[in-house]
Design a protein around this motif. Structure first.
Motif, PDB file in Angstrom:
ATOM      1  N   LYS A 124      -0.447  -3.677  -2.263  1.00 55.16           N
ATOM      2  CA  LYS A 124      -1.825  -3.174  -2.759  1.00 55.16           C
ATOM      3  C   LYS A 124      -2.642  -4.486  -3.007  1.00 55.16           C
ATOM      4  O   LYS A 124      -2.283  -5.340  -3.864  1.00 55.16           O
ATOM      5  CB  LYS A 124      -1.497  -2.606  -4.176  1.00 55.16           C
ATOM      6  CG  LYS A 124      -0.632  -1.276  -4.019  1.00 55.16           C
ATOM      7  CD  LYS A 124      -0.672  -0.518  -5.319  1.00 55.16           C
ATOM      8  CE  LYS A 124       0.137   0.531  -4.975  1.00 55.16           C
ATOM      9  NZ  LYS A 124       0.378   1.432  -6.066  1.00 55.16           N
TER      10      LYS A 124
ATOM     11  N   PRO B 194       9.837   4.736  -1.470  1.00 57.45           N
ATOM     12  CA  PRO B 194       8.731   5.506  -2.074  1.00 57.45           C
ATOM     13  C   PRO B 194       7.474   4.564  -2.732  1.00 57.45           C
ATOM     14  O   PRO B 194       6.656   5.089  -3.411  1.00 57.45           O
ATOM     15  CB  PRO B 194       9.458   6.313  -3.300  1.00 57.45           C
ATOM     16  CG  PRO B 194      10.559   5.611  -3.570  1.00 57.45           C
ATOM     17  CD  PRO B 194      10.950   4.917  -2.392  1.00 57.45           C
TER      18      PRO B 194
ATOM     19  N   ASP C  44      12.302  -5.895  -5.327  1.00 55.45           N
ATOM     20  CA  ASP C  44      13.774  -6.351  -5.800  1.00 55.45           C
ATOM     21  C   ASP C  44      14.464  -6.651  -4.743  1.00 55.45           C
ATOM     22  O   ASP C  44      15.365  -7.695  -4.857  1.00 55.45           O
ATOM     23  CB  ASP C  44      14.152  -5.023  -6.481  1.00 55.45           C
ATOM     24  CG  ASP C  44      13.150  -4.675  -7.938  1.00 55.45           C
ATOM     25  OD1 ASP C  44      12.610  -5.460  -8.084  1.00 55.45           O
ATOM     26  OD2 ASP C  44      13.712  -3.424  -8.166  1.00 55.45           O
TER      27      ASP C  44
HETATM   28  N1  LIG Z   1      10.892  -2.119  -8.063  1.00 54.19           N
HETATM   29  C1  LIG Z   1       9.721  -1.849  -6.832  1.00 54.19           C
HETATM   30  C2  LIG Z   1       8.586  -1.761  -7.605  1.00 54.19           C
HETATM   31  C3  LIG Z   1       7.254  -1.108  -6.585  1.00 54.19           C
HETATM   32  C4  LIG Z   1       6.628  -0.119  -7.399  1.00 54.19           C
HETATM   33  O1  LIG Z   1       7.088   0.487  -8.460  1.00 54.19           O
HETATM   34  N2  LIG Z   1       5.585   0.139  -6.857  1.00 54.19           N
HETATM   35  C5  LIG Z   1       4.597   1.206  -7.401  1.00 54.19           C
HETATM   36  C6  LIG Z   1       3.453   0.841  -8.246  1.00 54.19           C
HETATM   37  S1  LIG Z   1       2.418  -0.327  -7.502  1.00 54.19           S
HETATM   38  C7  LIG Z   1       4.159   2.126  -6.190  1.00 54.19           C
HETATM   39  O2  LIG Z   1       4.113   1.638  -5.061  1.00 54.19           O
HETATM   40  N3  LIG Z   1       4.022   3.529  -6.364  1.00 54.19           N
HETATM   41  C8  LIG Z   1       3.776   4.267  -5.239  1.00 54.19           C
HETATM   42  C9  LIG Z   1       2.250   4.306  -4.739  1.00 54.19           C
HETATM   43  O3  LIG Z   1       1.459   3.819  -5.496  1.00 54.19           O
HETATM   44  O4  LIG Z   1       1.811   4.804  -3.736  1.00 54.19           O
HETATM   45  C10 LIG Z   1      10.208  -2.747  -5.923  1.00 54.19           C
HETATM   46  O5  LIG Z   1      11.086  -3.302  -5.899  1.00 54.19           O
HETATM   47  O6  LIG Z   1       9.048  -3.270  -4.893  1.00 54.19           O
END
Ligand SMILES: N[C@@H](CCC(=O)N[C@@H](CS)C(=O)NCC(=O)O)C(=O)O
Length: 241
Positions: free
Chosen positions: A162, A209, A225
């Protein structure tokens, strides 16, 4: 926040504090500025918000640190910073995602100057941050799949995130950029906030996801992670050799 605040500007410290501020005058228009101290685009938009607060003394500006006030961010479905919500009392008038100073200024002028012409919208009526263009609508599943594979193979290491490495718009994306830079990994990136089809398509294609998503040699590796773990156990270096 660093900038000197206008008198109609409040730094929100809790959900209760937020509700109290709204409850003072339910006719008042408020601008909620969801920001994060590490995000460069927020610095620029904080200046814009400060100017708007000065120009419209009747406006209530509520600055919300999106990560430390996660409950408030979630209640407005804030996905990235900066994002802005315009309310009259508790009624949602508008949502602007991203550092779009023109859209924000126009929206505030419209609502603050002509409150009687305000046409409250529900959450579902709100236009998405970027309306899908015609090409997006007519792209077939096969075409999208080809485009996704091409994007995943644009370089040896591709980060779907993002924002951009210089201006990340989510804390997870910011942290993975930091990890990759610390490891001296060269990578290209794609801002999934710029393309809803890519955002949705990659979740399905990689069966994952969330973002960030790290791709090495065209193959999905993991999110923050997993990459963090692979840095610690040396696996990231191995797959990059
Ligand atoms: N624990 C995750 C955290 C990533 C996460 O929770 N991202 C969310 C918030 S930025 C996300 O992409 N949500 C779905 C979306 O926004 O389409 C990792 O290891 O990458």
């Amino acid at each position: 926040m660093a900038s000197a605040a206008a008198s109609n500007t409040v730094e929100v410290t809790s959900p209760e504090h937020f509700q109290q501020q709204l409850a003072v005058d339910l006719q008042r228009i408020s601008l909620i500025n969801f920001w994060a101290p590490w995000a460069e685009p927020c610095k620029q938009m904080n200046e814009v918000v400060l100017e708007l607060a000065k120009r419209h003394p009747q406006l209530l500006v509520l600055n919300v640190d999106a990560e430390s006030q996660a409950d408030i961010s979630e209640s407005f479905e804030i996905e990235a910073v900066p994002s802005f919500i315009i309310l009259q009392g508790h009624t949602l008038l508008g949502k602007i995602a991203g550092a779009d100073a023109t859209a924000l200024t126009e929206a505030i002028s419209k609502h603050v100057r002509t409150p009687s012409s305000v046409n409250p919208q529900s959450h579902t009526d709100l236009a998405p941050a970027a309306a899908p263009d015609v090409a997006e609508k007519t792209e077939s599943q096969e075409e999208l799949a080809r485009r996704l594979h091409a994007l995943m193979q644009q370089s040896k290491v591709v980060l779907f995130m993002k924002g951009s490495p210089d201006a990340p718009r989510c804390g997870f994306s910011r942290r993975i950029v930091g990890l990759l830079k610390d490891q001296g990994v060269e990578f290209s990136h794609f801002d999934i906030l710029s393309d809803e089809s890519v955002r949705a398509g990659l979740k399905v294609l990689n069966d994952w996801p969330t973002f960030p998503q790290l791709i090495v040699s065209g193959e999905f590796v993991g999110g923050l992670d997993i990459v963090q773990e692979m840095v610690e156990n040396g696996e990231l270096k191995e797959i990059l050799e």
